[in-house]
Design an enzyme around this catalytic site. Structure first.
Site, mmCIF file in Angstrom:
data_model
loop_
_atom_site.group_PDB
_atom_site.id
_atom_site.type_symbol
_atom_site.label_atom_id
_atom_site.label_comp_id
_atom_site.label_asym_id
_atom_site.label_seq_id
_atom_site.Cartn_x
_atom_site.Cartn_y
_atom_site.Cartn_z
ATOM 1 N N ASN A 151 121.057 48.654 68.192
ATOM 2 C CA ASN A 151 121.961 47.532 67.951
ATOM 3 C C ASN A 151 123.396 48.018 67.866
ATOM 4 O O ASN A 151 123.923 48.499 68.848
ATOM 5 C CB ASN A 151 121.556 46.672 66.757
ATOM 6 C CG ASN A 151 122.332 45.351 66.752
ATOM 7 O OD1 ASN A 151 122.834 44.942 67.802
ATOM 8 N ND2 ASN A 151 122.442 44.697 65.639
ATOM 9 N N SER A 168 117.177 38.938 71.670
ATOM 10 C CA SER A 168 118.012 39.972 72.286
ATOM 11 C C SER A 168 118.735 39.419 73.504
ATOM 12 O O SER A 168 118.301 38.432 74.095
ATOM 13 C CB SER A 168 117.108 41.126 72.723
ATOM 14 O OG SER A 168 117.843 42.065 73.472
ATOM 15 N N SER A 169 119.821 40.078 73.870
ATOM 16 C CA SER A 169 120.507 39.737 75.123
ATOM 17 C C SER A 169 120.187 40.740 76.226
ATOM 18 O O SER A 169 120.671 40.594 77.351
ATOM 19 C CB SER A 169 122.021 39.743 74.908
ATOM 20 O OG SER A 169 122.369 38.768 73.960
ATOM 21 N N GLY A 182 126.218 45.892 75.549
ATOM 22 C CA GLY A 182 127.421 45.167 75.119
ATOM 23 C C GLY A 182 127.094 43.816 74.519
ATOM 24 O O GLY A 182 127.817 42.846 74.761
ATOM 25 N N GLY A 183 125.990 43.760 73.724
ATOM 26 C CA GLY A 183 125.638 42.511 73.048
ATOM 27 C C GLY A 183 125.509 41.370 74.048
ATOM 28 O O GLY A 183 124.996 41.550 75.150
ATOM 29 N N THR A 185 123.670 50.131 72.231
ATOM 30 C CA THR A 185 122.773 49.823 73.329
ATOM 31 C C THR A 185 123.149 50.611 74.556
ATOM 32 O O THR A 185 124.288 50.967 74.729
ATOM 33 C CB THR A 185 122.883 48.315 73.642
ATOM 34 O OG1 THR A 185 122.648 47.622 72.454
ATOM 35 C CG2 THR A 185 121.944 47.878 74.736
ATOM 36 N N ARG A 224 110.616 45.918 71.584
ATOM 37 C CA ARG A 224 111.620 45.383 70.657
ATOM 38 C C ARG A 224 111.158 45.602 69.218
ATOM 39 O O ARG A 224 109.946 45.550 68.927
ATOM 40 C CB ARG A 224 111.779 43.887 70.921
ATOM 41 C CG ARG A 224 112.822 43.154 70.092
ATOM 42 C CD ARG A 224 114.209 43.510 70.483
ATOM 43 N NE ARG A 224 115.208 42.575 69.948
ATOM 44 C CZ ARG A 224 116.511 42.862 69.906
ATOM 45 N NH1 ARG A 224 116.960 44.021 70.372
ATOM 46 N NH2 ARG A 224 117.373 41.987 69.443
ATOM 47 N N GLN A 265 118.670 46.075 63.795
ATOM 48 C CA GLN A 265 118.320 44.960 64.687
ATOM 49 C C GLN A 265 118.090 43.655 63.930
ATOM 50 O O GLN A 265 118.106 42.580 64.528
ATOM 51 C CB GLN A 265 117.067 45.322 65.490
ATOM 52 C CG GLN A 265 117.122 44.932 66.947
ATOM 53 C CD GLN A 265 118.162 45.703 67.743
ATOM 54 O OE1 GLN A 265 119.129 45.131 68.208
ATOM 55 N NE2 GLN A 265 117.954 46.997 67.881
ATOM 56 N N ASP A 302 120.259 40.755 64.646
ATOM 57 C CA ASP A 302 120.103 39.913 65.845
ATOM 58 C C ASP A 302 119.347 38.626 65.536
ATOM 59 O O ASP A 302 119.226 37.745 66.387
ATOM 60 C CB ASP A 302 119.403 40.681 66.976
ATOM 61 C CG ASP A 302 120.404 41.460 67.823
ATOM 62 O OD1 ASP A 302 121.617 41.257 67.631
ATOM 63 O OD2 ASP A 302 119.970 42.266 68.659
HETATM 64 O O1 DON Z 1 119.474 43.203 71.718
HETATM 65 C C1 DON Z 1 120.635 42.840 71.728
HETATM 66 O O2 DON Z 1 121.024 41.890 72.373
HETATM 67 C C2 DON Z 1 121.683 43.608 70.935
HETATM 68 N N1 DON Z 1 121.046 44.294 69.834
HETATM 69 C C3 DON Z 1 122.414 44.539 71.832
HETATM 70 C C4 DON Z 1 123.533 45.256 71.120
HETATM 71 C C5 DON Z 1 124.488 45.896 72.013
HETATM 72 O O3 DON Z 1 124.433 45.797 73.203
HETATM 73 C C6 DON Z 1 125.566 46.627 71.321
HETATM 74 N N2 DON Z 1 126.381 47.313 72.227
HETATM 75 N N3 DON Z 1 127.055 47.806 72.874
#
Ligand code: DON
Length: 568
Positions: free
Chosen positions: A399, A450-451, A471-472, A379, A102, A418, A421
């Site tokens: 991100n 992070s997710s 997808g966040g 992501t 990360r 990032q 986040d």
């Molecule tokens: O780490 C995380 O949770 C986010 N930066 C992920 C971002 C993400 O999945 C964007 N996407 N489609």
């Protein structure tokens, strides 16, 4: 606890779900098969890179890194060496490795670095130099290859560099993404050179997009090692550019970047062992927490994708995400209670779920020993496995789409955003509408929460599934729903990924739900008090599985994108 309200027979609900999925996602055409290995990614060229690594004597770790480096070329809006990753690996000898690559906040980052006149300016944490945290993905790929791969990193870099040089054909989605961001790219010289042609127009559908600067960067790393990136010319160039352009990232931040080996989270679910990623991922904690809550419900008898099932799972999501907003952050900086994943705590939360109506979740819960039993601190997801027993679930990201939108001239590398986040100010939502607390405040050297939820599943000690998503915050929900599909309903990986999805993250208090859900199910959820926000599509997941009896692998990419799963 069982729900009796308007129960749809499980078999009927299952058939409906699969049919709906096939109709909505016509790309759903059955899983890929393999005997010696399997890979699933969001891009055919990346999956081909993984299979090529197998063919050249590589194992699943080589295949995963080959795919990830290729994604950095052909899918750079999602991931690349300017971003970070979590890799959850199960080695053939049964050991697990949770490699945390990360990003870290720069040493000069401050808690209020995005606050102007008392108010957070979230444009600054999302776009431009200040949004960038120190990337970790390349260091992670290098380390796992050195420790557990068979082929040198150099081979994977050179193969990907060739694609960057030769170019790849821009598809309609990629062209649309570039079109939408023209004015942002135009702000940064390096980005303009990569994303826009000499006439100022973005690369268009059907054109071959070549990235000579990125190819040179990959080749330089192949020749000189990752020191060239972290302690040499690359870090120097980025540091100098940042200084001139209002950023705070320095060459020293690159030099001081540190990988972390984490202790994976393990929980039991329906007779399976689920192994997932610990903080600074919130994904693993909450996937495990929600599975623990759902142990109290017989989802199978509620019916796949029935209103009863969706209701219970949504309620579990709310409870988990309320805890996320309060407790979760980098475990090296804040105390994240282990009790969040304890079965006893889950029982107290499960008891709050009513089957006939929504429950009010005013805030976070408090697990046992919250103060003293704590975790030691756009992501893409790819899943890979080989017949020796090596498995990799890797989620990697810059991100949001093309990260900070910054490419430092001459490097070709998309730098992440990032920093967004972090919780930039208490109660101020980030680009994913997530809010956070003290636990996820900015501090120098800290990792943003992070997710990402790379997850492995074992049955009787043998790995049977690798899954994860992009997808966040919906990553957490997608991973949960994929696990439920396979573990509760016995779906194949392709059917599990094709099934309709929903997501609740506590704040805002609403359920994002795919229109593929039957209208009567959506209606019933509304009747119970859920606020639904309908959407065409939620997230992107990739999964591979192995039948423990035949030993055969199956793999699937998300039918919502033109990815590829392949076996060999
Ligand atoms: O780490 C995380 O949770 C986010 N930066 C992920 C971002 C993400 O999945 C964007 N996407 N489609």
């Amino acid at each position: 606890m069982k729900g009796a309200h308007r129960r749809i027979p499980a078999s009927r609900a299952w058939v409906c779900a699969v049919l709906a999925a096939v109709l909505i996602h016509p790309a759903h055409a059955g899983p890929a098969w393999g005997e010696r290995g399997i890979a699933a990614t969001v891009h055919p060229l990346a999956t081909d890179a993984a299979i090529n690594a197998f063919k050249h004597g590589g194992n699943a770790i080589d295949a995963a890194v080959a795919a990830a480096l290729t994604l950095g070329v052909v899918d750079g809006h999602n991931s690349g060496i300017g971003g970070g990753c979590f890799m959850l690996i199960r080695l053939a000898d049964g050991r697990f490795v949770a490699m945390d690559g990360r990003e870290m906040a720069p040493a000069a980052a401050t808690r209020d670095m995005y606050v102007r006149d008392g108010k957070a300016d979230i444009k600054l944490s999302q776009t431009g130099p200040l949004a960038v945290a120190t990337p970790g993905a390349l260091a992670a790929y290098d380390e796992v290859i050195k420790r557990h791969g068979r082929l040198p990193l150099r081979n994977h870099l050179l193969a990907a560099a060739e694609i960057a040089e030769r170019g790849f054909t821009v598809d309609s989605k990629c062209a649309a993404r570039l079109r939408n961001l023209v004015s942002v790219f135009a702000r940064f010289d390096g980005s303009r050179a990569v994303f826009l042609k000499s006439d100022g127009q973005p690369w268009a559908e059907g054109e071959v997009w070549k990235q000579p600067d990125l190819a040179r960067t990959y080749r330089a790393i192949a020749e000189h090692g990752t020191g060239w990136f972290y302690g040499g010319p690359f870090a120097q160039t980025v540091g100098e550019w940042m200084k001139k352009n209002g950023g705070v990232l320095t060459a020293d931040d690159f030099r001081n970047y540190r990988l972390k080996f984490r202790e994976p989270i393990t929980t039991k679910y329906r007779g399976f062992t689920v192994v997932t990623f610990p903080p600074p991922s919130s994904g693993g904690v909450h996937v495990a927490q929600m599975l623990n809550i759902l142990q109290s419900f017989d989802l199978k008898s509620l019916g796949q994708n029935s209103a009863d099932m969706a209701h219970v799972v949504i309620e579990a999501m709310k409870l988990a995400f309320a805890d996320r907003a309060y407790w979760l952050g980098d475990p090296d900086f804040t105390n994240v209670p282990r009790g969040l994943v304890s079965p006893d705590y889950a029982k107290t939360l499960a008891a709050r779920i009513r089957l006939d109506q929504v429950s009010v979740v005013a805030g976070h819960g408090t697990p046992e020993r919250a103060a003293d039993d704590v975790f030691g601190k756009h992501t893409t997801h790819l899943s890979v496995a080989d017949a020796e027993g090596n498995w990799v679930a890797c989620t990697t990201t810059v991100n949001s789409t093309f990260g900070s939108k910054v490419v430092v001239p001459g490097t070709g590398v998309v730098l992440n955003n990032q920093m967004d986040d972090f919780s930039v100010q208490p109660g101020v939502p980030n680009s994913a509408k997530l809010i956070g607390a003290e636990a996820n405040a900015i501090a120098p050297g800290k990792r943003p929460l992070s997710s990402m939820s790379p997850t492995l599943v074992l049955k009787d000690g043998q790995p049977v599934l690798a899954i994860g998503a992009a997808g966040g915050p919906t990553i957490i929900s997608q991973t949960l729903l994929g696990l439920i599909g396979v573990l509760d309903f016995g779906l194949s990986v392709d059917a599990a990924l094709a099934g309709p999805r929903f997501h609740h993250q506590w704040s805002p208090d609403e359920v994002k739900i795919e229109r593929a859900f039957a209208a009567d199910v959506r209606e019933e959820l509304r009747r119970r008090g859920h606020k639904l926000v309908e959407t065409e599509s939620i997230g992107v997941s990739q999964a591979v599985a192995r039948d423990p009896v035949t030993g055969r692998f199956t793999g699937a990419h998300d039918p919502r994108v033109a990815g590829k799963a392949a076996g060999w």
